[in-house]
Design a protein around this motif. Structure first.
Motif, short mmCIF file in Angstrom:
data_model
loop_
_atom_site.label_atom_id
_atom_site.label_comp_id
_atom_site.label_asym_id
_atom_site.label_seq_id
_atom_site.Cartn_x
_atom_site.Cartn_y
_atom_site.Cartn_z
N ALA A 26 39.53 24.06 48.74
CA ALA A 26 39.32 22.61 48.69
C ALA A 26 39.43 22.13 47.25
O ALA A 26 38.68 22.58 46.37
CB ALA A 26 37.94 22.25 49.26
N ASN A 27 40.37 21.23 47.01
CA ASN A 27 40.59 20.66 45.68
C ASN A 27 40.79 21.74 44.62
O ASN A 27 40.30 21.63 43.50
CB ASN A 27 39.43 19.75 45.29
CG ASN A 27 39.26 18.60 46.25
OD1 ASN A 27 40.25 18.01 46.70
ND2 ASN A 27 38.03 18.28 46.58
N GLY A 28 41.48 22.81 45.00
CA GLY A 28 41.81 23.86 44.05
C GLY A 28 40.68 24.86 43.79
O GLY A 28 40.82 25.72 42.93
N SER B 231 38.71 28.98 40.91
CA SER B 231 39.87 28.09 41.04
C SER B 231 41.05 28.89 41.57
O SER B 231 41.16 30.10 41.31
CB SER B 231 40.21 27.46 39.68
OG SER B 231 40.81 28.41 38.83
N SER B 232 41.91 28.23 42.31
CA SER B 232 43.06 28.93 42.88
C SER B 232 43.97 29.47 41.78
O SER B 232 44.57 30.54 41.92
CB SER B 232 43.83 28.04 43.86
OG SER B 232 44.21 26.83 43.22
N GLY B 233 44.05 28.76 40.65
CA GLY B 233 44.86 29.23 39.53
C GLY B 233 44.30 30.52 38.93
O GLY B 233 45.04 31.46 38.63
N GLU B 234 42.97 30.55 38.75
CA GLU B 234 42.32 31.75 38.22
C GLU B 234 42.46 32.91 39.21
O GLU B 234 42.66 34.06 38.83
CB GLU B 234 40.85 31.47 37.92
CG GLU B 234 40.15 32.59 37.21
CD GLU B 234 40.73 32.92 35.84
OE1 GLU B 234 40.68 34.11 35.46
OE2 GLU B 234 41.24 32.02 35.15
N LEU B 235 42.38 32.60 40.50
CA LEU B 235 42.53 33.62 41.53
C LEU B 235 43.95 34.22 41.48
O LEU B 235 44.12 35.43 41.60
CB LEU B 235 42.24 33.03 42.91
CG LEU B 235 42.32 33.97 44.09
CD1 LEU B 235 41.36 35.15 43.93
CD2 LEU B 235 42.03 33.22 45.37
#
Length: 119
Positions: A59-61, A24-28
């Protein structure tokens, strides 16, 4: 993407993605903060740049690669041989061998590779 060049920090961040995808982009962004001491905004800026270069998609986070690390390395190697040796693989190998002698095991491995890709 063929001529894609990455700066040092872009490459480090790209390696984090390849090693952890799908992510996920947040985890990244959290990994960017932990491993590179980046702010969240920096991670998102570099991610956007890497996506624009065609290496990854968000795509979609969820961040995934568009090309594998092995494919990226192959393209970078081709670009190097093209630029530094006018596309001549034999000239590259000759230059490499002029500074370092090949071991018998390396020669055997190279012969196997050449035989596998003969026309």
């Amino acid at each position: 993407m063929t001529g894609c060049r990455l700066g040092g920090m872009e490459m480090k961040f790209a390696m984090i993605i390849w090693e952890n995808e799908p992510i996920s982009s947040g985890e990244l962004a959290k990994l960017g903060e932990k491993e590179l001491k980046w702010k969240k905004s920096t991670a998102y800026t570099i991610l956007k740049r890497l996506c624009e270069k065609g290496l990854f998609q968000n795509a979609n986070g969820t961040v995934t690669s568009r090309i594998s690390f092995a494919e990226f390395q192959a393209r970078q190697s081709e670009r190097f041989v093209d630029e530094a040796f006018d596309g001549s693989l034999p000239e590259f190998v000759a230059a490499f061998c002029s500074r370092r002698r090949l071991k018998e095991k390396e020669i055997m491995e190279l012969r196997k590779i050449i035989d596998a890709y003969k026309e």
